[in-house]
Scaffold this active site. Structure first.
Site, PDB file in Angstrom:
ATOM      1  N   LYS A 215       0.843  -1.200   0.000  1.00 61.99           N
ATOM      2  CA  LYS A 215       0.000   0.000   0.000  1.00 61.99           C
ATOM      3  C   LYS A 215       0.881   1.254   0.000  1.00 61.99           C
ATOM      4  CE  LYS A 215      -3.615   2.249   2.661  1.00 61.99           C
ATOM      5  NZ  LYS A 215      -4.574   2.156   3.760  1.00 61.99           N
ATOM      6  N   GLU A 221      10.326  -4.626   4.822  1.00 65.60           N
ATOM      7  CA  GLU A 221      10.434  -6.011   4.361  1.00 65.60           C
ATOM      8  C   GLU A 221      10.177  -6.109   2.857  1.00 65.60           C
ATOM      9  OE1 GLU A 221       8.694  -4.926   6.931  1.00 65.60           O
ATOM     10  OE2 GLU A 221       8.856  -6.283   8.651  1.00 65.60           O
ATOM     11  N   GLY A 277      -5.007  -2.132   4.836  1.00 69.95           N
ATOM     12  CA  GLY A 277      -4.169  -3.251   4.391  1.00 69.95           C
ATOM     13  C   GLY A 277      -4.836  -4.595   4.598  1.00 69.95           C
ATOM     14  N   ARG A 278      -5.397  -4.816   5.796  1.00 72.40           N
ATOM     15  CA  ARG A 278      -5.971  -6.132   6.093  1.00 72.40           C
ATOM     16  C   ARG A 278      -7.358  -6.326   5.478  1.00 72.40           C
ATOM     17  NH1 ARG A 278      -5.084  -2.830  10.257  1.00 72.40           N
ATOM     18  NH2 ARG A 278      -6.782  -2.112  11.592  1.00 72.40           N
ATOM     19  N   GLU A 363      -5.134  -7.159  14.427  1.00 70.69           N
ATOM     20  CA  GLU A 363      -4.668  -5.815  14.085  1.00 70.69           C
ATOM     21  C   GLU A 363      -5.857  -4.848  14.157  1.00 70.69           C
ATOM     22  OE1 GLU A 363      -1.003  -4.966  11.431  1.00 70.69           O
ATOM     23  OE2 GLU A 363      -2.694  -4.540  10.137  1.00 70.69           O
ATOM     24  N   HIS A 394      -5.341 -33.968  16.775  1.00 74.67           N
ATOM     25  CA  HIS A 394      -4.244 -34.794  17.293  1.00 74.67           C
ATOM     26  C   HIS A 394      -3.136 -33.940  17.855  1.00 74.67           C
ATOM     27  CE1 HIS A 394      -5.989 -38.517  15.781  1.00 74.67           C
ATOM     28  NE2 HIS A 394      -6.502 -37.723  14.851  1.00 74.67           N
ATOM     29  N   LYS A 514       8.781  -0.783  14.301  1.00 77.39           N
ATOM     30  CA  LYS A 514       9.333  -0.421  12.980  1.00 77.39           C
ATOM     31  C   LYS A 514      10.355   0.698  13.137  1.00 77.39           C
ATOM     32  CE  LYS A 514       5.237  -1.097  10.040  1.00 77.39           C
ATOM     33  NZ  LYS A 514       4.283  -0.382   9.219  1.00 77.39           N
TER      34      LYS A 514
END
Ligand code: F6P
Length: 552
Positions: A215, A221, A277-278, A363, A394, A514
């Site tokens: 965005k 990253e 973003g999400r 978030e 399991h 950040k």
């Protein structure tokens, strides 16, 4: 846990009587066992269900009575949920700390709809980008779009992180059944070089297309991985800068940063600051999804999202799936003190759905300040986690069945399998039913004793039960069904954010880390001994790493 009456200061002051009433009601029902509730009402398992758009929600195995539901619905009314839904859909700037509209719903609005932001109808812009995406996706899929050396694109790598990664990965994995099997799709997100190295290990640069999704186009990253991708691609294509135009496209809101990176803005797919973003998998961030499954399937997914948007916007709360699920979440978080929610898809293709939901839910609702800047008086967003069934059975289900914590569960299942193989699917669904049944009803010491279990072992073999769950059934995992499921959770998160009176659309909590990383990077990379002015632990860790790196 249950808090006293509190007020919402935005708009006319209203007191939420329902919150207090829920606290009183909780004391009455907290010990009541689901065995009792089902015995008292033989039709409960049919009555406490809701169905819409082909999604069937069984919420009968929750620790609720009709009065609980009525009080939760009253809480929604008193929290002015209806008004807030309208505010979101109409483009009001409800993300108050970032002064932004929240309009992921506009991304799936039909052509011809009108949604106005800052005096402009955004729907034509949305569809113009979707049209460009469809054209691009068709060209890549058909082989018309060629790499620099004239070879067709066989590999597509989405480079992004957070919402620019989790939605695309989840959707690709979920809809893999519909994907072009002649192409390979991978996703790089972590700044750990291993992620990139392993992703491209067996790829030929002349057949590989990178979609740089960010965005902001400034995320550490993604920009680091994008530069590495560029260098890898160029190294495999004789260093010819012209190749970038054939092997890199961008998805972003930030045209100038895209141009600075060296991607032709003609190869950029735009979105806007009113897309969080999400909440972005239905805009251009979904480009890799569209290339994988084709435009028609992508449009089906958008239609599923839109249909759930409309259901949320228009359906009375008592039949409104996201509202019901959101309210039940509040009931467990704030009255029972449940700390987590397990999401358990009984569908292997949904293996990344819990990871996707973690960003969406945590978030969004991991906030401790109300909209008016006061500390919240109760718990907000719970921890979401999960794994596909039956693998989880399991592994961690033991704790859900017999541990000391209350863990509400969402079971997600489909009536028809995408890969029908013998008896597999019937057995899979038998496990869904068995798990929700045993969580709810357990096994009493009388039942265990009657099975001839020695007395000393009986306590270990007892299942208390009374462990709540929702079961969500859909017919088949189609692109449309995935869209409905995603919007179901998006709006359930919104419902909870409204009840908690928090901003579900900002994420200031990720900023400090950040900023500190940006300060530490030059200290770690410095040739000379850096002057460290952190706390003694952080100073020591930096020094330890610098030294051990040299020794290695
Ligand atoms: O981690 C914070 C965050 O801003 C997320 O909300 C977002 O999805 C992610 O970073 C990636 O941001 P961008 O798309 O700008 O690279």
């Amino acid at each position: 846990m249950a808090a006293a009456i509190e007020t919402i200061s935005k708009g006319p002051k209203i007191t939420r009587h329902a919150w207090k009433d829920l606290g009183t009601h909780y004391k009455k029902v907290k010990e009541v066992h689901l065995r009792q509730l089902f015995a008292d009402d033989p039709k409960r398992g049919v009555r406490m269900t809701a169905e819409a758009l082909g999604l069937f929600l069984d919420y009968s195995k929750n620790r609720i009575t009709t009065e609980t539901v009525n009080l939760l619905l009253k809480l929604a009314e008193e929290s002015r949920l209806r008004e807030r839904i309208d505010a979101m859909f109409s483009g009001e700037k409800i993300n108050i700390t970032e002064k932004r509209a929240v309009l992921h719903t506009a991304l799936r609005a039909p052509r011809g709809a009108s949604i106005v932001v800052d005096g402009e109808n955004v729907v034509p812009k949305v569809h113009a980008v979707l049209d460009r995406m469809a054209d691009f996706a068709n060209r890549v899929r058909s082989g018309e779009w060629k790499g620099h050396t004239g070879k067709r694109i066989r590999n597509v790598v989405n480079v992004g992180i957070g919402g620019s990664d989790l939605g695309p990965v989840m959707a690709y994995e979920a809809l893999r059944h519909y994907a072009d099997g002649t192409m390979t799709f991978r996703f790089v997100s972590n700044i750990d070089g291993t992620d990139f190295a392993e992703t491209v290990r067996d790829f030929d640069p002349s057949e590989t297309l990178f979609i740089i999704s960010s965005k902001t186009f400034t995320t550490l990253e993604t920009m680091t991985n994008a530069q590495t991708a560029r260098a890898w691609s160029l190294a495999g294509l004789q260093g010819d800068e012209k190749s970038v135009a054939k092997h890199f496209v961008a998805v972003s809101t930030n045209t100038s940063e895209v141009a600075k990176f060296g991607i032709d803005t003609a190869n950029m797919f735009e979105f806007w600051d009113w897309v969080g973003g999400r909440y972005s998998m239905s805009c251009a961030i979904g480009l890799s999804t569209m290339v994988a499954i084709g435009p028609d399937n992508f449009y089906s997914m958008l239609s599923g999202l839109h249909r759930m948007d409309e259901h949320f916007r228009t359906t009375p709360f008592e039949k409104n799936l996201p509202v019901l699920m959101g309210l039940l979440g509040v009931w467990y978080s704030d009255f029972f003190g449940a700390q987590t929610v397990a999401v358990l898809p009984y569908e292997q293709y949904l293996k990344r759905f819990p990871a996707y939901l973690q960003q969406l839910t945590m978030e969004s609702n991991g906030k401790h300040m109300t909209l008016d800047g006061k500390r919240v008086a109760h718990d907000t967003g719970p921890i979401y986690w999960g794994e596909p069934g039956t693998n989880g059975q399991h592994s961690f289900y033991q704790l859900i069945h017999q541990g000391t914590r209350l863990i509400p569960c969402d079971f997600i299942a489909f009536s028809k399998p995408l890969n029908p193989l013998g008896r597999h699917h019937d057995m899979l669904i038998a496990n869904v039913c068995a798990q929700t049944e045993s969580l709810a009803f357990g096994k009493t010491s009388e039942q265990v004793t009657a099975e001839g279990i020695p007395e000393w072992l009986v306590p270990h073999r007892v299942f208390e039960g009374n462990r709540p769950s929702n079961t969500i059934f859909a017919e088949r995992l189609t692109p449309e069904a995935l869209g409905k499921l995603v919007a179901l959770y998006e709006h359930s998160v919104f419902t909870q954010g409204v009840i908690w009176n928090i901003d579900s659309f900002d994420q200031w909590g990720v900023e400090l880390g950040k900023a500190l990383a940006q300060r530490i990077i030059p200290e770690i990379e410095s040739k000379g001994e850096p002057k460290l002015a952190h706390d003694s632990s952080t100073n020591n860790l930096i020094t330890y790493y610098r030294k051990s790196r040299e020794i290695a």
